[in-house]
Design a protein around this motif. Structure first.
Motif, PDB file in Angstrom:
ATOM      1  N   TYR A 100       0.849  -1.197   0.000  1.00  0.00           N
ATOM      2  CA  TYR A 100       0.000   0.000   0.000  1.00  0.00           C
ATOM      3  C   TYR A 100       0.886   1.249   0.000  1.00  0.00           C
ATOM      4  O   TYR A 100       0.625   2.214  -0.728  1.00  0.00           O
ATOM      5  CB  TYR A 100      -0.925  -0.007   1.221  1.00  0.00           C
ATOM      6  CG  TYR A 100      -1.786   1.228   1.297  1.00  0.00           C
ATOM      7  CD1 TYR A 100      -2.943   1.333   0.521  1.00  0.00           C
ATOM      8  CD2 TYR A 100      -1.446   2.293   2.118  1.00  0.00           C
ATOM      9  CE1 TYR A 100      -3.727   2.480   0.576  1.00  0.00           C
ATOM     10  CE2 TYR A 100      -2.220   3.433   2.177  1.00  0.00           C
ATOM     11  CZ  TYR A 100      -3.359   3.520   1.406  1.00  0.00           C
ATOM     12  OH  TYR A 100      -4.133   4.652   1.450  1.00  0.00           O
ATOM     13  N   ALA A 101       1.964   1.237   0.803  1.00  0.00           N
ATOM     14  CA  ALA A 101       2.893   2.370   0.851  1.00  0.00           C
ATOM     15  C   ALA A 101       3.565   2.573  -0.502  1.00  0.00           C
ATOM     16  O   ALA A 101       3.753   3.715  -0.944  1.00  0.00           O
ATOM     17  CB  ALA A 101       3.941   2.142   1.939  1.00  0.00           C
ATOM     18  N   LEU A 102       3.921   1.487  -1.180  1.00  0.00           N
ATOM     19  CA  LEU A 102       4.520   1.587  -2.513  1.00  0.00           C
ATOM     20  C   LEU A 102       3.549   2.242  -3.488  1.00  0.00           C
ATOM     21  O   LEU A 102       3.913   3.177  -4.212  1.00  0.00           O
ATOM     22  CB  LEU A 102       4.929   0.198  -3.024  1.00  0.00           C
ATOM     23  CG  LEU A 102       5.378   0.130  -4.484  1.00  0.00           C
ATOM     24  CD1 LEU A 102       6.592   1.012  -4.733  1.00  0.00           C
ATOM     25  CD2 LEU A 102       5.647  -1.316  -4.878  1.00  0.00           C
TER      26      LEU A 102
ATOM     27  N   VAL B 156      10.213  -1.000  12.579  1.00  0.00           N
ATOM     28  CA  VAL B 156      11.152  -0.552  11.544  1.00  0.00           C
ATOM     29  C   VAL B 156      10.942   0.929  11.276  1.00  0.00           C
ATOM     30  O   VAL B 156      11.899   1.699  11.178  1.00  0.00           O
ATOM     31  CB  VAL B 156      10.968  -1.385  10.252  1.00  0.00           C
ATOM     32  CG1 VAL B 156      11.793  -0.806   9.115  1.00  0.00           C
ATOM     33  CG2 VAL B 156      11.357  -2.830  10.504  1.00  0.00           C
ATOM     34  N   SER B 157       9.675   1.350  11.177  1.00  0.00           N
ATOM     35  CA  SER B 157       9.400   2.757  10.880  1.00  0.00           C
ATOM     36  C   SER B 157       9.888   3.672  12.008  1.00  0.00           C
ATOM     37  O   SER B 157      10.464   4.725  11.743  1.00  0.00           O
ATOM     38  CB  SER B 157       7.915   2.970  10.609  1.00  0.00           C
ATOM     39  OG  SER B 157       7.130   2.531  11.689  1.00  0.00           O
ATOM     40  N   ASP B 158       9.698   3.268  13.272  1.00  0.00           N
ATOM     41  CA  ASP B 158      10.191   4.075  14.397  1.00  0.00           C
ATOM     42  C   ASP B 158      11.716   4.187  14.355  1.00  0.00           C
ATOM     43  O   ASP B 158      12.279   5.263  14.530  1.00  0.00           O
ATOM     44  CB  ASP B 158       9.772   3.463  15.742  1.00  0.00           C
ATOM     45  CG  ASP B 158       8.344   3.779  16.118  1.00  0.00           C
ATOM     46  OD1 ASP B 158       7.729   4.653  15.473  1.00  0.00           O
ATOM     47  OD2 ASP B 158       7.839   3.142  17.062  1.00  0.00           O
ATOM     48  N   TYR B 159      12.379   3.062  14.139  1.00  0.00           N
ATOM     49  CA  TYR B 159      13.836   3.060  14.122  1.00  0.00           C
ATOM     50  C   TYR B 159      14.362   3.944  12.986  1.00  0.00           C
ATOM     51  O   TYR B 159      15.253   4.762  13.187  1.00  0.00           O
ATOM     52  CB  TYR B 159      14.364   1.637  13.959  1.00  0.00           C
ATOM     53  CG  TYR B 159      15.871   1.537  14.010  1.00  0.00           C
ATOM     54  CD1 TYR B 159      16.525   1.315  15.221  1.00  0.00           C
ATOM     55  CD2 TYR B 159      16.640   1.670  12.863  1.00  0.00           C
ATOM     56  CE1 TYR B 159      17.902   1.222  15.286  1.00  0.00           C
ATOM     57  CE2 TYR B 159      18.022   1.581  12.915  1.00  0.00           C
ATOM     58  CZ  TYR B 159      18.654   1.359  14.119  1.00  0.00           C
ATOM     59  OH  TYR B 159      20.023   1.283  14.181  1.00  0.00           O
TER      60      TYR B 159
ATOM     61  N   ILE C  55       6.037   7.753   6.618  1.00  0.00           N
ATOM     62  CA  ILE C  55       5.406   6.532   7.120  1.00  0.00           C
ATOM     63  C   ILE C  55       3.963   6.554   6.643  1.00  0.00           C
ATOM     64  O   ILE C  55       3.193   7.441   7.020  1.00  0.00           O
ATOM     65  CB  ILE C  55       5.477   6.455   8.660  1.00  0.00           C
ATOM     66  CG1 ILE C  55       6.941   6.486   9.107  1.00  0.00           C
ATOM     67  CG2 ILE C  55       4.775   5.202   9.162  1.00  0.00           C
ATOM     68  CD1 ILE C  55       7.139   6.646  10.602  1.00  0.00           C
ATOM     69  N   VAL C  56       3.618   5.597   5.790  1.00  0.00           N
ATOM     70  CA  VAL C  56       2.283   5.546   5.197  1.00  0.00           C
ATOM     71  C   VAL C  56       1.442   4.557   5.985  1.00  0.00           C
ATOM     72  O   VAL C  56       1.739   3.370   6.034  1.00  0.00           O
ATOM     73  CB  VAL C  56       2.353   5.126   3.710  1.00  0.00           C
ATOM     74  CG1 VAL C  56       0.956   5.076   3.112  1.00  0.00           C
ATOM     75  CG2 VAL C  56       3.249   6.077   2.926  1.00  0.00           C
ATOM     76  N   LYS C  57       0.392   5.077   6.596  1.00  0.00           N
ATOM     77  CA  LYS C  57      -0.518   4.211   7.353  1.00  0.00           C
ATOM     78  C   LYS C  57      -1.538   3.628   6.391  1.00  0.00           C
ATOM     79  O   LYS C  57      -2.115   4.341   5.566  1.00  0.00           O
ATOM     80  CB  LYS C  57      -1.231   5.010   8.435  1.00  0.00           C
ATOM     81  CG  LYS C  57      -0.314   5.425   9.563  1.00  0.00           C
ATOM     82  CD  LYS C  57      -1.095   6.054  10.681  1.00  0.00           C
ATOM     83  CE  LYS C  57      -0.181   6.363  11.832  1.00  0.00           C
ATOM     84  NZ  LYS C  57      -0.927   6.847  13.001  1.00  0.00           N
TER      85      LYS C  57
END
Length: 197
Positions: free
Chosen positions: A49-51, A174-177, A188-190
């Motif tokens: 979805y983010a892609l 991963v997104s937080d790091y 960061i795509v929710k």
């Protein structure tokens, strides 16, 4: 006569102070610096979805035109290194694997990475944008952050799996790091609520 000499001197100094005219050849306008957008891909639908979201919103940065050399979309998948289970019921001294077994597991992991990246390429293909793929091995958080630096990425796009606070505390995100360690802007795509259920 003295007046005439003064006039001549003034005219001469006026001529000497005029700017020189130069004939310059104009070179072709230089291409705008190529942009590099990196999207992290994993087994979750949220990464795909983010892609798609990144393609829909940033394709103008990636397309090549006469004046602009298009950017590059880098798709990266990080495979965790193979480890034998260790713990209760799995005594470390008793677990030995043959080299054929290790090779078989590694081959299966490589095939899974190839399948994920192929699926991602199918999403990119209709847009006709320059796309490259990277399959890496290691800790996803660290490998993505290192690759961002190595490739001079302009924007990192990651999907959010929607982990709760409890899971995020134990599993890490991963997104937080990447938000704290990647040296580029990170998006960061929710995913929509339908994907998180």
């Amino acid at each position: 006569m003295a007046e005439n000499q003064a006039k001549v001197a003034m005219e001469t100094s006026a001529v000497e102070k005029q700017p020189e005219t130069r004939t310059e050849t104009k070179e072709a306008p230089s291409m705008v610096r190529t942009k590099r957008i990196m999207v992290a891909i994993d087994e979750n639908d949220s990464s795909f979805y983010a892609l798609q979201w990144a393609i829909d919103h940033f394709s103008n940065l990636l397309l090549t035109t006469e004046a602009v050399q298009g950017g590059t979309l880098t798709l990266v998948h990080v495979q965790s290194p193979f480890q034998f289970p260790v713990g209760p019921g799995f005594p470390t001294a008793a677990v030995y694997a043959s080299s054929a077994m290790v090779e078989s597991v590694k081959k299966a992991q490589q095939e899974a990475s190839t399948a994920l990246l192929s699926r991602a390429l199918q999403i990119c293909r209709p847009q006709k944008i320059r796309t490259e793929t990277l399959a890496l091995e290691g800790d996803a958080k660290e490998m993505i952050s290192e690759t961002v630096d190595q490739l001079n990425v302009d924007l990192l796009v990651v999907g959010s799996r929607g982990l709760g606070k409890f899971k995020r505390a134990f599993l890490g995100s991963v997104s937080d790091y990447c938000a704290h360690h990647a040296h580029c802007p990170i998006l960061i795509v929710k995913p929509p609520k339908e994907l998180t259920k």
